[in-house]
Design a protein around this motif. Structure first.
Motif, short mmCIF file in Angstrom:
data_model
loop_
_atom_site.label_atom_id
_atom_site.label_comp_id
_atom_site.label_asym_id
_atom_site.label_seq_id
_atom_site.Cartn_x
_atom_site.Cartn_y
_atom_site.Cartn_z
N LEU A 124 0.81 -1.23 0.00
CA LEU A 124 0.00 0.00 0.00
C LEU A 124 0.84 1.26 0.00
O LEU A 124 0.32 2.33 -0.25
CB LEU A 124 -0.79 0.05 1.32
CG LEU A 124 -2.22 -0.38 1.39
CD1 LEU A 124 -2.79 0.05 2.72
CD2 LEU A 124 -3.03 0.21 0.27
N GLN B 266 -2.75 -5.48 -2.43
CA GLN B 266 -3.51 -4.28 -2.06
C GLN B 266 -3.36 -3.16 -3.08
O GLN B 266 -4.28 -2.37 -3.26
CB GLN B 266 -3.09 -3.80 -0.66
CG GLN B 266 -3.58 -4.74 0.43
CD GLN B 266 -3.41 -4.16 1.82
OE1 GLN B 266 -2.44 -3.47 2.09
NE2 GLN B 266 -4.34 -4.49 2.71
N GLY C 225 -7.53 -0.50 -4.98
CA GLY C 225 -7.90 0.87 -4.61
C GLY C 225 -9.40 1.15 -4.78
O GLY C 225 -9.99 1.86 -3.97
N TYR D 77 -11.35 0.21 -1.74
CA TYR D 77 -11.14 1.10 -0.60
C TYR D 77 -11.92 2.41 -0.82
O TYR D 77 -12.52 2.95 0.09
CB TYR D 77 -9.65 1.40 -0.39
CG TYR D 77 -8.78 0.15 -0.37
CD1 TYR D 77 -9.26 -1.04 0.19
CD2 TYR D 77 -7.51 0.13 -0.92
CE1 TYR D 77 -8.49 -2.19 0.19
CE2 TYR D 77 -6.72 -1.01 -0.91
CZ TYR D 77 -7.23 -2.17 -0.36
OH TYR D 77 -6.47 -3.31 -0.36
N GLU D 78 -11.90 2.87 -2.08
CA GLU D 78 -12.59 4.12 -2.39
C GLU D 78 -14.09 3.96 -2.18
O GLU D 78 -14.76 4.84 -1.64
CB GLU D 78 -12.27 4.53 -3.84
CG GLU D 78 -12.52 5.99 -4.15
CD GLU D 78 -11.83 6.97 -3.20
OE1 GLU D 78 -10.61 6.81 -2.92
OE2 GLU D 78 -12.51 7.90 -2.72
N LEU E 251 -14.91 4.15 1.42
CA LEU E 251 -14.84 5.55 1.88
C LEU E 251 -16.09 6.33 1.47
O LEU E 251 -16.63 7.12 2.25
CB LEU E 251 -13.64 6.25 1.25
CG LEU E 251 -12.30 6.19 1.96
CD1 LEU E 251 -11.29 7.01 1.17
CD2 LEU E 251 -12.40 6.73 3.39
N LEU F 223 -8.17 7.39 7.55
CA LEU F 223 -8.46 6.28 6.65
C LEU F 223 -7.84 6.51 5.27
O LEU F 223 -7.53 5.57 4.55
CB LEU F 223 -9.97 6.10 6.49
CG LEU F 223 -10.74 5.79 7.76
CD1 LEU F 223 -12.20 5.51 7.44
CD2 LEU F 223 -10.13 4.60 8.50
N LYS F 224 -7.73 7.80 4.91
CA LYS F 224 -7.03 8.13 3.66
C LYS F 224 -6.15 9.33 3.96
O LYS F 224 -6.62 10.31 4.54
CB LYS F 224 -8.03 8.45 2.54
CG LYS F 224 -7.37 8.59 1.19
CD LYS F 224 -8.38 8.84 0.08
CE LYS F 224 -7.71 8.81 -1.28
NZ LYS F 224 -8.68 9.10 -2.35
N TYR G 144 -4.15 5.16 0.87
CA TYR G 144 -5.12 4.61 1.82
C TYR G 144 -4.38 4.12 3.05
O TYR G 144 -3.28 3.57 2.95
CB TYR G 144 -5.89 3.45 1.18
CG TYR G 144 -6.69 3.91 0.00
CD1 TYR G 144 -7.87 4.63 0.19
CD2 TYR G 144 -6.24 3.67 -1.30
CE1 TYR G 144 -8.59 5.10 -0.90
CE2 TYR G 144 -6.96 4.14 -2.39
CZ TYR G 144 -8.13 4.85 -2.18
OH TYR G 144 -8.83 5.34 -3.24
N LEU H 267 -7.88 1.00 6.99
CA LEU H 267 -9.00 0.89 6.04
C LEU H 267 -8.81 -0.33 5.14
O LEU H 267 -9.71 -1.16 4.98
CB LEU H 267 -9.10 2.16 5.18
CG LEU H 267 -10.16 2.08 4.07
CD1 LEU H 267 -11.57 2.08 4.67
CD2 LEU H 267 -10.02 3.24 3.08
N ALA H 268 -7.60 -0.45 4.56
CA ALA H 268 -7.37 -1.52 3.59
C ALA H 268 -7.55 -2.89 4.23
O ALA H 268 -8.18 -3.79 3.66
CB ALA H 268 -5.96 -1.37 3.00
#
Ligand code: GLU
Length: 302
Positions: free
Chosen positions: A47, A78, A82, A85-86, A89, A170-171, A177, A181-182
């Motif tokens: 990441l 990871q 992305g 993860y987005e 969020l 978290l970001k 990220y 979160l990941a």
């Protein structure tokens, strides 16, 4: 066959090659999964490119193979996830559970007190950005309440995130990220039922549970193994110059990792091949024998 489905994982960050400390985590999570007739997945946590070492991913996977590990399914990376993860969020944004934060490290340091992991975020941007800046991070709004969970090795754990950590990132402002979160998105997306890893992540677990709750995910079971430390009590890692495992010594390293985890493989197996050791280990693995400690000095440095 056990009737409870078990899916575990080993999630190395490719910041360096596999060393004795990471082998211990791999061995413990593998044997926990296999003793439950479960799956063991490998996820590469790449990441944070600036912290990564070229060639580390290949090196880690080759060493796992030399040590006789066999993973299930495909390896996840990871760096390719992305979009997942987005969208997590985005969901948190829609639900009003995260907020943008433009505080610099210095501003936080100037107005905060120290917690268990650096400064406790004082909540400056909770009710609106403190400053107009192009780059900002996203933080989860945490409740002032204890999160309690039972760890299969370390016992009952309790943490008040608001008091000990504060609203957490978290970001990041640089667009990366955060690990918290990941890991939560991946464990849920991959259907991980059991997280078995090093106790250096014990203090992160309440944050991960808070995030699982915010995202409506179910909570996996947790087991945190003692971490291998040097004589100064520091976790073996790239930063403490832990020696990479020598593939020619795979058998002895495995024997030592089992010993470290409280599993007394017979001395005559000390020079055995990995496949012979795995036969013994899969038959005799007992989580109850793992020392209920956060860290243990690794002697010999294999
Ligand atoms: N990538 C983390 C590490 O190498 C492990 C994350 C986890 O197991 O949750 O320390």
């Amino acid at each position: 066959m056990s009737d409870i489905f078990y899916r575990g994982r080993f999630a190395p960050s490719p910041t360096g090659l596999l060393h004795f400390g990471s082998l211990v985590t791999a061995v413990g999570s593998y044997l926990e999964a296999k003793s439950h007739h479960g799956e063991w997945r490998v996820r590469i946590e790449d990441l944070d490119p600036p912290r990564e070492m070229p060639g580390a991913t290949d090196g880690i996977l080759r060493t796992l193979e030399t040590c006789g590990f066999a993973w299930d399914g495909v390896i996840e990376y990871q760096s390719r996830r992305g979009a997942l993860y987005e969208s997590a969020l985005e969901k948190l944004k829609r639900d009003g559970l995260i907020y943008p934060c433009a505080c610099t490290r210095k501003e936080i340091a100037d107005s905060a007190i120290s917690g268990i992991e650096g400064f406790i975020y004082p909540g400056t941007c909770r009710h609106g950005l403190s400053a107009r800046r192009a780059a900002y991070a996203w933080r989860l709004r945490v409740d002032d309440a204890d999160i309690v969970f039972d760890d299969a090795v370390q016992g009952r754990q309790r943490q008040n995130i608001a008091r000990d950590i504060g609203d957490f990132v978290l970001k990041r402002a640089d667009g990366l990220y955060a690990y918290q979160l990941a890991v939560v998105v991946d464990d849920a997306e991959q259907g991980i039922t059991h997280v078995a890893r090093g106790s250096d992540l014990l203090d992160s677990t309440p944050r991960q549970i808070a995030l699982q709750r915010a995202l409506g995910y179910s909570q996996p079971a947790y087991a945190h193994f003692p971490v291998a430390t040097n004589a100064a009590g520091e976790k073996l890692s790239k930063q403490t110059q832990a020696a990479p495992l020598d593939p020619a010594q795979a058998g002895i390293a495995l024997w030592s990792a089992l010993h470290f985890l409280g599993q007394q493989a017979p001395p005559e197996l000390r020079n055995a091949r990995p496949d012979e050791l795995w036969i013994w280990a899969r038959e005799h693995w007992d989580l109850a024998k793992v020392p209920k400690r956060r860290g243990i000095v690794a002697d010999g440095g294999v």
